[in-house]
Design a protein around this motif. Structure first.
Motif, PDB file in Angstrom:
ATOM      1  N   GLY A   1       0.781  -1.225   0.000  1.00 55.40           N
ATOM      2  CA  GLY A   1       0.000   0.000   0.000  1.00 55.40           C
ATOM      3  C   GLY A   1       0.815   1.278   0.000  1.00 55.40           C
ATOM      4  N   SER A   2       2.171   1.177   0.148  1.00 57.15           N
ATOM      5  CA  SER A   2       2.989   2.396   0.188  1.00 57.15           C
ATOM      6  C   SER A   2       3.381   2.862  -1.202  1.00 57.15           C
ATOM      7  CB  SER A   2       4.254   2.144   1.017  1.00 57.15           C
ATOM      8  OG  SER A   2       5.041   1.131   0.402  1.00 57.15           O
ATOM      9  N   TYR A   3       3.347   1.990  -2.184  1.00 53.12           N
ATOM     10  CA  TYR A   3       3.765   2.360  -3.534  1.00 53.12           C
ATOM     11  C   TYR A   3       2.529   2.479  -4.421  1.00 53.12           C
ATOM     12  CZ  TYR A   3       6.254   2.412  -7.961  1.00 53.12           C
ATOM     13  OH  TYR A   3       6.741   2.769  -9.182  1.00 53.12           O
ATOM     14  N   LYS A   4       2.299   3.691  -4.907  1.00 51.26           N
ATOM     15  CA  LYS A   4       1.173   3.940  -5.801  1.00 51.26           C
ATOM     16  C   LYS A   4       1.733   4.596  -7.057  1.00 51.26           C
ATOM     17  CE  LYS A   4      -2.212   4.529  -2.112  1.00 51.26           C
ATOM     18  NZ  LYS A   4      -3.197   5.430  -1.494  1.00 51.26           N
TER      19      LYS A   4
ATOM     20  N   ASP B   1       2.265   6.501 -10.587  1.00 51.47           N
ATOM     21  CA  ASP B   1       1.593   7.612 -11.249  1.00 51.47           C
ATOM     22  C   ASP B   1       1.201   7.164 -12.658  1.00 51.47           C
ATOM     23  OD1 ASP B   1       0.549   9.961 -12.011  1.00 51.47           O
ATOM     24  OD2 ASP B   1       2.445  11.085 -11.973  1.00 51.47           O
ATOM     25  N   THR B   2      -0.081   7.267 -12.967  1.00 51.35           N
ATOM     26  CA  THR B   2      -0.572   6.788 -14.270  1.00 51.35           C
ATOM     27  C   THR B   2      -0.086   7.662 -15.418  1.00 51.35           C
ATOM     28  OG1 THR B   2      -2.598   8.051 -13.929  1.00 51.35           O
ATOM     29  CG2 THR B   2      -2.613   5.739 -13.247  1.00 51.35           C
ATOM     30  N   THR B   3       0.337   8.888 -15.114  1.00 53.67           N
ATOM     31  CA  THR B   3       0.815   9.761 -16.192  1.00 53.67           C
ATOM     32  C   THR B   3       2.205   9.380 -16.676  1.00 53.67           C
ATOM     33  OG1 THR B   3       1.667  11.323 -14.562  1.00 53.67           O
ATOM     34  CG2 THR B   3      -0.576  11.679 -15.326  1.00 53.67           C
ATOM     35  N   MET B   4       2.922   8.559 -15.888  1.00 51.97           N
ATOM     36  CA  MET B   4       4.271   8.163 -16.264  1.00 51.97           C
ATOM     37  C   MET B   4       4.277   6.971 -17.207  1.00 51.97           C
ATOM     38  SD  MET B   4       6.100   8.511 -12.554  1.00 51.97           S
ATOM     39  CE  MET B   4       7.625   7.826 -13.190  1.00 51.97           C
ATOM     40  N   PHE B   5       3.181   6.267 -17.319  1.00 54.01           N
ATOM     41  CA  PHE B   5       3.126   5.061 -18.131  1.00 54.01           C
ATOM     42  C   PHE B   5       2.057   5.235 -19.210  1.00 54.01           C
ATOM     43  CE2 PHE B   5       4.256   3.962 -13.776  1.00 54.01           C
ATOM     44  CZ  PHE B   5       5.482   3.349 -13.964  1.00 54.01           C
ATOM     45  N   ARG B   6       2.273   4.534 -20.318  1.00 52.46           N
ATOM     46  CA  ARG B   6       1.285   4.562 -21.406  1.00 52.46           C
ATOM     47  C   ARG B   6       0.198   3.540 -21.104  1.00 52.46           C
ATOM     48  NH1 ARG B   6       1.073   6.745 -26.253  1.00 52.46           N
ATOM     49  NH2 ARG B   6       3.237   7.450 -26.134  1.00 52.46           N
ATOM     50  N   LEU B   7      -1.031   3.995 -21.134  1.00 57.89           N
ATOM     51  CA  LEU B   7      -2.158   3.126 -20.833  1.00 57.89           C
ATOM     52  C   LEU B   7      -2.543   2.309 -22.061  1.00 57.89           C
ATOM     53  CD1 LEU B   7      -4.304   5.672 -18.750  1.00 57.89           C
ATOM     54  CD2 LEU B   7      -2.634   4.000 -17.920  1.00 57.89           C
ATOM     55  N   LYS B   8      -3.486   1.433 -21.857  1.00 58.47           N
ATOM     56  CA  LYS B   8      -3.937   0.544 -22.919  1.00 58.47           C
ATOM     57  C   LYS B   8      -4.696   1.328 -23.997  1.00 58.47           C
ATOM     58  CE  LYS B   8      -6.459  -3.799 -23.595  1.00 58.47           C
ATOM     59  NZ  LYS B   8      -7.295  -4.834 -22.935  1.00 58.47           N
ATOM     60  N   ASN B   9      -4.441   0.929 -25.266  1.00 65.28           N
ATOM     61  CA  ASN B   9      -5.099   1.515 -26.438  1.00 65.28           C
ATOM     62  C   ASN B   9      -4.776   3.008 -26.609  1.00 65.28           C
ATOM     63  OD1 ASN B   9      -6.316  -0.978 -27.035  1.00 65.28           O
ATOM     64  ND2 ASN B   9      -8.092  -0.495 -25.727  1.00 65.28           N
ATOM     65  N   THR B  10      -3.635   3.450 -26.074  1.00 66.21           N
ATOM     66  CA  THR B  10      -3.223   4.842 -26.267  1.00 66.21           C
ATOM     67  C   THR B  10      -1.968   4.972 -27.127  1.00 66.21           C
ATOM     68  OG1 THR B  10      -1.919   4.780 -24.227  1.00 66.21           O
ATOM     69  CG2 THR B  10      -4.203   5.563 -24.061  1.00 66.21           C
ATOM     70  N   GLY B  11      -1.453   3.858 -27.679  1.00 64.32           N
ATOM     71  CA  GLY B  11      -0.258   3.899 -28.491  1.00 64.32           C
ATOM     72  C   GLY B  11      -0.560   4.234 -29.942  1.00 64.32           C
ATOM     73  N   THR B  12       0.464   4.262 -30.756  1.00 67.52           N
ATOM     74  CA  THR B  12       0.326   4.592 -32.177  1.00 67.52           C
ATOM     75  C   THR B  12       0.362   3.361 -33.065  1.00 67.52           C
ATOM     76  OG1 THR B  12       2.710   4.921 -32.311  1.00 67.52           O
ATOM     77  CG2 THR B  12       1.366   6.858 -31.829  1.00 67.52           C
ATOM     78  N   MET B  13       0.626   2.180 -32.490  1.00 67.19           N
ATOM     79  CA  MET B  13       0.683   0.963 -33.289  1.00 67.19           C
ATOM     80  C   MET B  13      -0.730   0.566 -33.730  1.00 67.19           C
ATOM     81  SD  MET B  13       3.853   0.336 -33.506  1.00 67.19           S
ATOM     82  CE  MET B  13       3.820  -1.303 -34.194  1.00 67.19           C
ATOM     83  N   GLY B  14      -0.884   0.273 -34.975  1.00 62.83           N
ATOM     84  CA  GLY B  14      -2.181  -0.176 -35.480  1.00 62.83           C
ATOM     85  C   GLY B  14      -3.146   0.948 -35.772  1.00 62.83           C
TER      86      GLY B  14
END
Length: 267
Positions: A76-79, A81-94
């Motif tokens: 529970g101490s490590y949360k 940051d979602t802004t540092m990683f690329r989320l699903k279906n947000t890339g340029t492939m395809g």
């Protein structure tokens, strides 16, 4: 030996043995190992810790247990940051956001191009220019070279004379030397004024006083060295003091034996 019996042919039912209770140690599970250097970075007392195997090692401002001395951080101490990683279906492939394909352009070459196989080099070129006549005409029409005459340095007006800047420097240096010499002379005269020449009567009177002082100190010194036994710290100290005074008095009397005795009035 077990005797033969027909009942042994019948297989016996397996009875599992009773399960022993789980072992519980008398010491806490989070205790630092005894005689170990583990977790020493959180204390101001280095070297080996927990020699006696004590349960609590908090004897100062530091604890023997670090904050993150475990396999990973606490739950529970490590949360992240979602802004540092690329989320699903947000890339340029395809997707249709790929850049346009452009043709590669080579940079211009500095070297001359290699002739093609169908190009034939030009051979047998000849010139109708007469280089002999051309060189003769150029030399005739060219301006004559100017001959630089050597300068007669010995015929100059200031030949063999000292330059003006050297005379100025020499005069400034001589004036500085004169100022320094006058300062030394004035200091010597001031020191001579401060000295006082003692007369022969004063010197003789001072000698007699020093000799009387020497006799009194010598008498005290003789009484210590010849009559008493020097076996205490006080007698040793008194003997050393008398020896110093006698030596100083002898030096002073020796100074008064000179023809002229000056006294510094500033001291």
């Amino acid at each position: 030996m077990q005797q033969e019996s027909i009942y042994n042919l019948i297989p016996k039912e397996y009875v599992p043995p009773p399960k022993e209770p789980m072992y519980r140690s008398a010491y806490p599970s989070n205790l630092v190992p005894t005689g170990s250097t583990f977790n020493n970075h959180t204390t101001s007392r280095p070297k080996i810790n927990n020699i006696n195997g004590e349960f609590e090692l908090v004897k100062g401002p530091h604890s023997h247990k670090g904050q993150s001395n475990s396999l990973g951080r606490p739950k529970g101490s490590y949360k992240p940051d979602t802004t540092m990683f690329r989320l699903k279906n947000t890339g340029t492939m395809g997707s249709n956001q790929l850049p346009e394909i452009q043709t590669y352009k080579y940079p211009p070459s500095v070297k001359p191009q290699v002739p093609k196989k169908d190009e034939k080099p030009i051979h047998g070129l000849k010139s109708n220019k007469n280089f002999i006549i051309t060189n003769a005409v150029e030399n005739i029409l060219s301006a004559p070279k100017q001959i630089v005459e050597d300068v007669a340095w010995t015929s100059k007006k200031d030949y063999g004379k000292v330059p003006d800047y050297l005379t100025k420097i020499k005069s400034s240096i001589s004036s500085e030397y004169e100022i320094i010499r006058n300062m030394h002379i004035s200091e010597a005269e001031e020191m001579d004024k401060q000295k006082y020449l003692m007369s022969q009567e004063e010197v003789q009177q001072l000698k007699e006083g020093l000799k009387k002082k020497w006799e009194s100190v010598n008498k005290e010194y003789q009484s210590i060295t010849h009559i008493r036994m020097i076996d205490t710290v006080g007698l040793k100290r008194k003997k050393e003091q008398c020896e110093k005074e006698l030596a100083q008095l002898e030096k002073d009397i020796e100074k008064l034996n000179k023809n002229y005795v000056f006294v510094d009035t500033q001291k």
